[in-house]
Design a protein around this motif. Structure first.
Motif, mmCIF file in Angstrom:
data_model
loop_
_atom_site.group_PDB
_atom_site.id
_atom_site.type_symbol
_atom_site.label_atom_id
_atom_site.label_comp_id
_atom_site.label_asym_id
_atom_site.label_seq_id
_atom_site.Cartn_x
_atom_site.Cartn_y
_atom_site.Cartn_z
ATOM 1 N N ASN A 167 0.801 -1.231 0.000
ATOM 2 C CA ASN A 167 0.000 0.000 0.000
ATOM 3 C C ASN A 167 0.832 1.278 0.000
ATOM 4 O O ASN A 167 0.348 2.332 0.400
ATOM 5 C CB ASN A 167 -0.988 0.010 1.165
ATOM 6 C CG ASN A 167 -1.951 -1.157 1.101
ATOM 7 O OD1 ASN A 167 -2.432 -1.514 0.035
ATOM 8 N ND2 ASN A 167 -2.198 -1.774 2.228
ATOM 9 N N THR A 168 2.084 1.200 -0.420
ATOM 10 C CA THR A 168 2.920 2.387 -0.594
ATOM 11 C C THR A 168 3.185 2.503 -2.090
ATOM 12 O O THR A 168 3.735 1.587 -2.694
ATOM 13 C CB THR A 168 4.235 2.273 0.191
ATOM 14 O OG1 THR A 168 3.924 2.064 1.562
ATOM 15 C CG2 THR A 168 5.074 3.531 0.068
ATOM 16 N N TYR A 169 2.799 3.622 -2.679
ATOM 17 C CA TYR A 169 2.757 3.758 -4.129
ATOM 18 C C TYR A 169 3.950 4.471 -4.738
ATOM 19 O O TYR A 169 3.982 4.689 -5.950
ATOM 20 C CB TYR A 169 1.463 4.473 -4.527
ATOM 21 C CG TYR A 169 0.239 3.780 -3.967
ATOM 22 C CD1 TYR A 169 -0.116 2.505 -4.391
ATOM 23 C CD2 TYR A 169 -0.531 4.371 -2.980
ATOM 24 C CE1 TYR A 169 -1.227 1.849 -3.873
ATOM 25 C CE2 TYR A 169 -1.643 3.722 -2.447
ATOM 26 C CZ TYR A 169 -1.980 2.466 -2.902
ATOM 27 O OH TYR A 169 -3.065 1.821 -2.383
ATOM 28 N N ILE A 170 4.925 4.839 -3.914
ATOM 29 C CA ILE A 170 6.116 5.530 -4.400
ATOM 30 C C ILE A 170 7.360 4.835 -3.851
ATOM 31 O O ILE A 170 7.311 4.224 -2.781
ATOM 32 C CB ILE A 170 6.126 7.010 -3.957
ATOM 33 C CG1 ILE A 170 6.023 7.121 -2.432
ATOM 34 C CG2 ILE A 170 5.020 7.797 -4.640
ATOM 35 C CD1 ILE A 170 6.232 8.498 -1.868
ATOM 36 N N PRO A 171 8.484 4.905 -4.556
ATOM 37 C CA PRO A 171 9.714 4.345 -4.001
ATOM 38 C C PRO A 171 10.210 5.193 -2.831
ATOM 39 O O PRO A 171 10.030 6.412 -2.821
ATOM 40 C CB PRO A 171 10.699 4.379 -5.170
ATOM 41 C CG PRO A 171 10.139 5.323 -6.153
ATOM 42 C CD PRO A 171 8.667 5.440 -5.893
ATOM 43 N N LEU A 172 10.807 4.540 -1.877
ATOM 44 C CA LEU A 172 11.380 5.213 -0.715
ATOM 45 C C LEU A 172 12.822 4.772 -0.532
ATOM 46 O O LEU A 172 13.212 3.704 -1.007
ATOM 47 C CB LEU A 172 10.598 4.857 0.557
ATOM 48 C CG LEU A 172 9.130 5.242 0.624
ATOM 49 C CD1 LEU A 172 8.490 4.626 1.849
ATOM 50 C CD2 LEU A 172 8.966 6.745 0.609
ATOM 51 N N ASP A 173 13.601 5.563 0.188
ATOM 52 C CA ASP A 173 14.884 5.135 0.722
ATOM 53 C C ASP A 173 14.656 4.907 2.210
ATOM 54 O O ASP A 173 14.147 5.799 2.903
ATOM 55 C CB ASP A 173 15.961 6.206 0.533
ATOM 56 C CG ASP A 173 16.446 6.340 -0.896
ATOM 57 O OD1 ASP A 173 16.028 5.533 -1.762
ATOM 58 O OD2 ASP A 173 17.246 7.258 -1.143
ATOM 59 N N MET A 174 14.998 3.726 2.680
ATOM 60 C CA MET A 174 14.870 3.391 4.105
ATOM 61 C C MET A 174 16.267 3.394 4.701
ATOM 62 O O MET A 174 17.120 2.591 4.309
ATOM 63 C CB MET A 174 14.232 2.022 4.273
ATOM 64 C CG MET A 174 12.828 1.939 3.769
ATOM 65 S SD MET A 174 12.189 0.260 3.983
ATOM 66 C CE MET A 174 10.637 0.409 3.100
ATOM 67 N N ILE A 175 16.485 4.285 5.644
ATOM 68 C CA ILE A 175 17.790 4.452 6.271
ATOM 69 C C ILE A 175 17.710 3.851 7.672
ATOM 70 O O ILE A 175 16.973 4.346 8.523
ATOM 71 C CB ILE A 175 18.173 5.945 6.312
ATOM 72 C CG1 ILE A 175 18.193 6.514 4.886
ATOM 73 C CG2 ILE A 175 19.510 6.134 7.023
ATOM 74 C CD1 ILE A 175 18.327 8.016 4.818
ATOM 75 N N PHE A 176 18.457 2.773 7.888
ATOM 76 C CA PHE A 176 18.437 2.053 9.160
ATOM 77 C C PHE A 176 19.564 2.597 10.041
ATOM 78 O O PHE A 176 20.735 2.590 9.634
ATOM 79 C CB PHE A 176 18.600 0.554 8.915
ATOM 80 C CG PHE A 176 17.466 -0.036 8.115
ATOM 81 C CD1 PHE A 176 16.319 -0.487 8.759
ATOM 82 C CD2 PHE A 176 17.528 -0.139 6.741
ATOM 83 C CE1 PHE A 176 15.255 -1.028 8.038
ATOM 84 C CE2 PHE A 176 16.473 -0.687 6.004
ATOM 85 C CZ PHE A 176 15.337 -1.126 6.655
ATOM 86 N N ILE A 177 19.215 3.056 11.252
ATOM 87 C CA ILE A 177 20.144 3.802 12.110
ATOM 88 C C ILE A 177 20.454 3.030 13.388
ATOM 89 O O ILE A 177 19.547 2.633 14.134
ATOM 90 C CB ILE A 177 19.548 5.182 12.440
ATOM 91 C CG1 ILE A 177 19.215 5.920 11.122
ATOM 92 C CG2 ILE A 177 20.517 5.991 13.294
ATOM 93 C CD1 ILE A 177 18.349 7.144 11.309
ATOM 94 N N ARG A 178 21.739 2.862 13.638
ATOM 95 C CA ARG A 178 22.214 2.162 14.836
ATOM 96 C C ARG A 178 21.972 3.000 16.096
ATOM 97 O O ARG A 178 21.761 4.213 16.010
ATOM 98 C CB ARG A 178 23.716 1.915 14.729
ATOM 99 C CG ARG A 178 24.140 1.025 13.611
ATOM 100 C CD ARG A 178 25.675 0.871 13.625
ATOM 101 N NE ARG A 178 26.120 0.045 12.533
ATOM 102 C CZ ARG A 178 26.773 0.493 11.460
ATOM 103 N NH1 ARG A 178 27.103 1.775 11.348
ATOM 104 N NH2 ARG A 178 27.136 -0.340 10.514
ATOM 105 N N PRO A 179 22.091 2.356 17.273
ATOM 106 C CA PRO A 179 21.940 3.100 18.534
ATOM 107 C C PRO A 179 22.927 4.259 18.687
ATOM 108 O O PRO A 179 22.613 5.260 19.322
ATOM 109 C CB PRO A 179 22.177 2.039 19.613
ATOM 110 C CG PRO A 179 21.823 0.745 18.959
ATOM 111 C CD PRO A 179 22.213 0.905 17.511
ATOM 112 N N ASP A 180 24.109 4.153 18.068
ATOM 113 C CA ASP A 180 25.089 5.246 18.188
ATOM 114 C C ASP A 180 24.847 6.378 17.184
ATOM 115 O O ASP A 180 25.609 7.332 17.125
ATOM 116 C CB ASP A 180 26.525 4.718 18.075
ATOM 117 C CG ASP A 180 26.890 4.245 16.676
ATOM 118 O OD1 ASP A 180 26.032 4.272 15.753
ATOM 119 O OD2 ASP A 180 28.064 3.837 16.488
ATOM 120 N N GLY A 181 23.777 6.265 16.388
ATOM 121 C CA GLY A 181 23.422 7.311 15.440
ATOM 122 C C GLY A 181 24.033 7.157 14.060
ATOM 123 O O GLY A 181 23.779 7.974 13.174
#
Length: 90
Positions: free
Chosen positions: A28-42
């Motif tokens: 149900n998301t109709y556009i491409p996204l960039d998913m940035i996965f962030i560690r606990p240290d930022g």
């Protein structure tokens, strides 16, 4: 979900109190996204770039993270954002 546009200067952040492996799909998301996965240290653990709209296969962090930042597909490359960079939002 249900987005059909996202301005280049906007995004969505998902925060976790405890580090965990994160998994997102594009149902149900109709556009491409960039998913940035962030560690606990930022720092950025990994980036799922230009995710495929409506895909049910999940995009995952490669290790436990405390945040996932979603921006318009292709923006991380345009802005020079890469794995290992430090993220700050406070």
């Amino acid at each position: 979900m249900f987005r059909d546009e996202l301005a280049p200067d906007r995004g969505m952040i998902f925060l976790y109190e405890v580090p965990q492996n994160a998994s997102f799909w594009m149902k149900n998301t109709y556009i491409p996204l960039d998913m940035i996965f962030i560690r606990p240290d930022g720092t950025i653990a990994n980036i799922a770039e230009n995710t495929v709209p409506l895909q049910l296969e999940p995009y995952v962090s490669l290790e436990p993270v405390t945040a996932v930042f979603e921006i318009a597909g292709g923006r991380s490359a345009e802005l020079g954002i890469k794995t290992g960079d430090r993220v700050s939002w406070r």
